[in-house]
Design a protein around this motif. Structure first.
Motif, PDB file in Angstrom:
ATOM      1  N   ASP A  32      -7.439   7.159  -1.058  1.00  0.00           N
ATOM      2  CA  ASP A  32      -6.734   5.881  -0.886  1.00  0.00           C
ATOM      3  C   ASP A  32      -7.460   5.163   0.239  1.00  0.00           C
ATOM      4  OD1 ASP A  32      -5.012   3.749  -0.724  1.00  0.00           O
ATOM      5  OD2 ASP A  32      -3.243   4.922  -0.215  1.00  0.00           O
TER       6      ASP A  32
ATOM      7  N   LEU B  36       2.955   4.304  -1.187  1.00  0.00           N
ATOM      8  CA  LEU B  36       3.082   5.081  -2.424  1.00  0.00           C
ATOM      9  C   LEU B  36       4.563   5.372  -2.652  1.00  0.00           C
ATOM     10  CD1 LEU B  36       0.069   7.288  -1.723  1.00  0.00           C
ATOM     11  CD2 LEU B  36       0.461   6.237  -3.930  1.00  0.00           C
TER      12      LEU B  36
ATOM     13  N   GLU C   8      -7.141  14.990   0.835  1.00  0.00           N
ATOM     14  CA  GLU C   8      -6.618  13.626   0.741  1.00  0.00           C
ATOM     15  C   GLU C   8      -7.234  12.752   1.819  1.00  0.00           C
ATOM     16  OE1 GLU C   8      -2.339  11.282   1.176  1.00  0.00           O
ATOM     17  OE2 GLU C   8      -2.672  13.140   2.258  1.00  0.00           O
TER      18      GLU C   8
ATOM     19  N   SER D 157      -8.402   8.204  -7.424  1.00  0.00           N
ATOM     20  CA  SER D 157      -8.565   7.139  -6.452  1.00  0.00           C
ATOM     21  C   SER D 157      -7.476   6.106  -6.686  1.00  0.00           C
ATOM     22  CB  SER D 157      -9.949   6.496  -6.613  1.00  0.00           C
ATOM     23  OG  SER D 157     -10.109   5.449  -5.685  1.00  0.00           O
ATOM     24  N   PHE D 158      -6.724   5.804  -5.649  1.00  0.00           N
ATOM     25  CA  PHE D 158      -5.634   4.841  -5.714  1.00  0.00           C
ATOM     26  C   PHE D 158      -6.164   3.550  -5.107  1.00  0.00           C
ATOM     27  CE2 PHE D 158      -1.368   3.199  -4.944  1.00  0.00           C
ATOM     28  CZ  PHE D 158      -0.657   3.729  -6.004  1.00  0.00           C
ATOM     29  N   SER D 159      -6.449   2.560  -5.937  1.00  0.00           N
ATOM     30  CA  SER D 159      -7.139   1.350  -5.476  1.00  0.00           C
ATOM     31  C   SER D 159      -6.313   0.095  -5.716  1.00  0.00           C
ATOM     32  CB  SER D 159      -8.477   1.209  -6.208  1.00  0.00           C
ATOM     33  OG  SER D 159      -9.311   2.296  -5.908  1.00  0.00           O
TER      34      SER D 159
ATOM     35  N   GLN E 205       0.813  -1.200   0.000  1.00  0.00           N
ATOM     36  CA  GLN E 205       0.000   0.000   0.000  1.00  0.00           C
ATOM     37  C   GLN E 205       0.859   1.268   0.000  1.00  0.00           C
ATOM     38  OE1 GLN E 205      -3.375  -1.054  -0.671  1.00  0.00           O
ATOM     39  NE2 GLN E 205      -3.991   0.186   1.034  1.00  0.00           N
TER      40      GLN E 205
END
Length: 172
Positions: free
Chosen positions: A119, A28, A50, A142-144, A26
């Motif tokens: 996220d 980044l 965020e 969206s970071f999925s 997870q």
């Protein structure tokens, strides 16, 4: 559906697009952070919301903008707040404890955000609130971690987000 290699840009028939990225955690990484900032078009003076703060790695990079970050977990939010204080970024970043999936973003940001970054385990739950926060030309990212999250978010976007741009990242 044709298989696309990671790194591909895939267009939807609704005008949005997806970039496919692969990571096993997870966290980044700097390449992802740079990519996100570029597509969010973050410049000094932008208002960025965020959720979730996590380690604060993206938040630190967003510090050139006016960033407000939210995390459900009090200890993570506290740790991030302490880190931002130690690095001299606390005047640029506000850290708040809030369940964005359940409560949405605070109403004080309605129509003001240049960008919203999600996220979250269920980003689709935050999309209606995120859409309200965005300026007319704002961008949602969206970071999925899985395709199912992206698919559910895209379904929600069809009905909830009429203005702005959106992009999704898949990794894992």
């Amino acid at each position: 559906m044709d298989r696309k290699p990671f790194g591909s840009k895939v267009f939807s028939n609704k005008g949005g697009f997806v970039y496919l990225l692969s990571h096993r955690t997870q966290i980044l990484y700097i390449a992802d952070i740079s990519f996100v900032i570029m597509y969010l078009e973050v410049v000094p003076g932008c208002l960025v919301l965020e959720s979730s703060t996590g380690s604060g790695s993206l938040t630190t990079s967003l510090a050139r903008a006016v960033a407000h970050t939210f995390d459900f977990h009090e200890q993570r939010a506290g740790s991030a707040r302490d880190d931002f204080e130690r690095t001299g970024l606390s005047s640029l970043i506000s850290v708040r404890v809030r369940d964005i999936q359940g409560e949405g973003f605070p109403s004080e940001f309605v129509g003001l955000a240049d960008a919203v970054f999600l996220d979250l385990p269920q980003p689709r739950l935050a999309i209606p609130s995120a859409a309200k926060m965005l300026k007319q030309d704002g961008t949602l990212c969206s970071f999925s971690p899985c395709v199912e999250q992206v698919q559910r978010s895209c379904e929600t976007l069809k009905w909830k987000l009429c203005a702005g741009q959106y992009c999704f990242f898949r990794y894992g």
